[in-house]
Design a protein around this motif. Structure first.
Motif, PDB file in Angstrom:
ATOM      1  N   THR A  17       0.835  -1.190   0.000  1.00 57.29           N
ATOM      2  CA  THR A  17       0.000   0.000   0.000  1.00 57.29           C
ATOM      3  C   THR A  17       0.872   1.243   0.000  1.00 57.29           C
ATOM      4  O   THR A  17       1.988   1.235   0.510  1.00 57.29           O
ATOM      5  CB  THR A  17      -0.944   0.035   1.218  1.00 57.29           C
ATOM      6  OG1 THR A  17      -0.166  -0.060   2.416  1.00 57.29           O
ATOM      7  CG2 THR A  17      -1.948  -1.103   1.178  1.00 57.29           C
ATOM      8  N   TYR A  29       5.945   3.248   1.584  1.00 55.02           N
ATOM      9  CA  TYR A  29       5.140   2.117   1.152  1.00 55.02           C
ATOM     10  C   TYR A  29       5.230   1.046   2.221  1.00 55.02           C
ATOM     11  O   TYR A  29       6.286   0.841   2.826  1.00 55.02           O
ATOM     12  CB  TYR A  29       5.628   1.601  -0.210  1.00 55.02           C
ATOM     13  CG  TYR A  29       5.398   2.631  -1.276  1.00 55.02           C
ATOM     14  CD1 TYR A  29       4.212   2.635  -1.989  1.00 55.02           C
ATOM     15  CD2 TYR A  29       6.330   3.627  -1.518  1.00 55.02           C
ATOM     16  CE1 TYR A  29       3.966   3.618  -2.943  1.00 55.02           C
ATOM     17  CE2 TYR A  29       6.087   4.616  -2.464  1.00 55.02           C
ATOM     18  CZ  TYR A  29       4.907   4.606  -3.172  1.00 55.02           C
ATOM     19  OH  TYR A  29       4.652   5.574  -4.104  1.00 55.02           O
ATOM     20  N   LEU A  88       3.236  -3.170  -7.160  1.00 54.77           N
ATOM     21  CA  LEU A  88       2.399  -1.980  -7.174  1.00 54.77           C
ATOM     22  C   LEU A  88       2.957  -1.046  -8.238  1.00 54.77           C
ATOM     23  O   LEU A  88       4.149  -0.735  -8.223  1.00 54.77           O
ATOM     24  CB  LEU A  88       2.415  -1.294  -5.799  1.00 54.77           C
ATOM     25  CG  LEU A  88       1.570  -0.033  -5.660  1.00 54.77           C
ATOM     26  CD1 LEU A  88       0.071  -0.385  -5.653  1.00 54.77           C
ATOM     27  CD2 LEU A  88       1.936   0.720  -4.388  1.00 54.77           C
TER      28      LEU A  88
END
Length: 130
Positions: A17, A29, A88
């Motif tokens: 995330t 992160y 990500l």
């Protein structure tokens, strides 16, 4: 007598995330659901526009210095030596980015009146000018 034992493949419910759209500077992160004994090794797909610092099993800090899309990867290794990767996509700078935004609304022709349209799934930091 012999016995064959097959090891199942390693999968993880871990998730990275953090902001997915940033113009410049640094961002933190984190990764969730890392089990005891598992280790995390962080990497970037484009180290010419970003560097990783403060790496740990819980997260990392990325400093951005250029424009473009890149992938932050977390290689997770379990106690048996098996690995799995979580990723990500991060968009840095203004010239290039990807978006999951979708425009919804009535697409039939209109002779008079008005229609309402909605923009959904904007990424962090993205704005819209209508």
């Amino acid at each position: 007598m012999s016995c064959s034992v097959s090891r199942t493949s390693f999968s993880s419910i871990a998730a990275i995330t953090g902001t997915t759209g940033i113009c410049s500077g640094s961002a933190n992160y984190s990764i969730s659901n890392i089990a005891a004994g598992q280790t995390v090794d962080w990497s970037l797909s484009n180290t010419s526009i970003g560097t990783i610092t403060n790496q740990s099993n819980a997260g990392a800090t990325i400093t951005f210095s250029g424009n473009g899309a890149q992938t932050l990867s977390a290689l997770i290794t379990n106690t048996c030596g098996q690995t799995t990767t979580k990723t990500l996509v991060i968009n840095t700078g203004s010239p290039t980015f990807t978006s999951t935004a979708t425009l919804t609304g009535n697409i039939t022709s209109i002779c008079s009146g008005s229609r309402t349209y909605t923009l959904n799934n904007l990424l962090d930091g993205q704005t819209v000018n209508w």
